[in-house]
Design an enzyme around this catalytic site. Sequence first.
Site, PDB file in Angstrom:
ATOM      1  N   CYS A  86       0.812  -1.218   0.000  1.00 48.61           N
ATOM      2  CA  CYS A  86       0.000   0.000   0.000  1.00 48.61           C
ATOM      3  C   CYS A  86       0.842   1.263   0.000  1.00 48.61           C
ATOM      4  O   CYS A  86       0.318   2.365  -0.215  1.00 48.61           O
ATOM      5  CB  CYS A  86      -0.931   0.022   1.214  1.00 48.61           C
ATOM      6  N   CYS A 232     -13.825  -0.007   7.605  1.00 53.89           N
ATOM      7  CA  CYS A 232     -12.821  -0.643   6.758  1.00 53.89           C
ATOM      8  C   CYS A 232     -12.832  -0.018   5.370  1.00 53.89           C
ATOM      9  O   CYS A 232     -13.900   0.221   4.798  1.00 53.89           O
ATOM     10  CB  CYS A 232     -13.095  -2.142   6.640  1.00 53.89           C
ATOM     11  N   ILE A 235     -12.758  -1.872  -1.506  1.00 46.48           N
ATOM     12  CA  ILE A 235     -12.043  -2.220  -2.727  1.00 46.48           C
ATOM     13  C   ILE A 235     -12.264  -1.070  -3.711  1.00 46.48           C
ATOM     14  O   ILE A 235     -13.397  -0.644  -3.932  1.00 46.48           O
ATOM     15  CB  ILE A 235     -12.594  -3.530  -3.320  1.00 46.48           C
ATOM     16  N   HIS A 356      -9.495   3.368  -1.659  1.00 44.26           N
ATOM     17  CA  HIS A 356      -8.127   2.882  -1.441  1.00 44.26           C
ATOM     18  C   HIS A 356      -7.661   2.002  -2.601  1.00 44.26           C
ATOM     19  O   HIS A 356      -7.539   0.778  -2.461  1.00 44.26           O
ATOM     20  CB  HIS A 356      -8.085   2.110  -0.126  1.00 44.26           C
TER      21      HIS A 356
END
Length: 412
Positions: A86, A232, A235, A356
């Site tokens: 990441c 969280c 995707i 993300h």
Amino acid sequence: MDVYIVGSGMTSLGKFPDRPLRAMTAMAVEKALADSGLDNPSSIEAAWFSNTRQALLEGQNGIRGEVALRSSGISGIPITNVENACASGSTGFANALAYLKAGFGEVALVVGAEKMFFPDNRDGMFRAFKGSTDVLEFDSQIDALLSLAKGMPIPDGVEPAAERSVFMDIYAAFARYHMARYGTTQRQIAAVASKNHHHSTMNPDAQYQFDLTIEEVLADKPVSWPFTRAMCAPISDGAAAMLLCTGSALKRFNADRAVRVASCALVSSTDRDPDDLDNHVGRRAALRAYEQAGVGPEAMSVAEVHDATAFAEIIQIENLGFCPRGEGGAMTDSGATALGGRIPVNPSGGLLSKGHPVGATGIIQLHELTTQLRGEAGARQVDNARWAIAENGGGFLGYEEAATTVTILGGE
């Protein structure tokens, strides 16, 4: 030698099954070039291309950047492919910065692009995350991480989601450790997600653009306790690009909109004791970045941090020195990290709500901070923003992220 960001652009983030990676790359590069005032890419002397998923999910490995950038008319120059979990985008940025500071060139391009959503390969989508851990020591590493959380047992009857990234379990173990050691609460973690969802309502490029109250965050589907789905990061597909130049080349661009790179520190994990949080990889990167820039946390106007989960923001604002160790949850709950607060954190909406796309995230964070320092962030603009800091972490090794970059922008 001073280096400046003179062009920056990103695509909208979301799930785009029919949008190829090279198309998203071209969109981001076109925006960055237009932002810089360049009519064509002929002035670019070197490029870095950050991506983590294309080899695994599309079979395009070895020459990802050469392929993706060719559609933007970029060829013939050195193109370096970067993969560092990441932290790939910020790692590419750090390498481009070093290239320019070393005097190898005057103008460089950094691109992060990621296509993560493959509805016909959902198993592969989640399996790809495992590669950002030590795959040969995976089971023993997970057992060691889960042992940290024994002081905060999972409530009876709470079951994890069937589909989830292994990183949600890892972050959940860290969160439970922090809860047991410092008294951090699930509600404080939910406050991070609620804040960032609100921020994203003011970001037209965000994947999610709706408010969530703390109660709604807590009531969302469980993922890995204490996390619900809203805590969280999703995707995401998307791309971002940045044009950097040395002071000697600044006259070719609009100097009034140039943003100075004050420092950039890239570090990797160590075999520290799990209780030695003062040597956490994020803390070591922050201290190095502050030292390079010649300023401390009190000078920062705005921050973008790697909130792959809501808890991650809590630990990172502690690592950045915005509050004492163990007080990140309380600081968030107080409103100090919201727009209008003492140090707004993730005004973009963060990874939680903005999105993300792994290999692009580090560049996207810097795009937001560049926009803030230029005073061009619209409704989410931080007043009088002068210094900005980004923390971008990737992978897990031992008891922390495998790699972390902290970058400071602004100042003189």
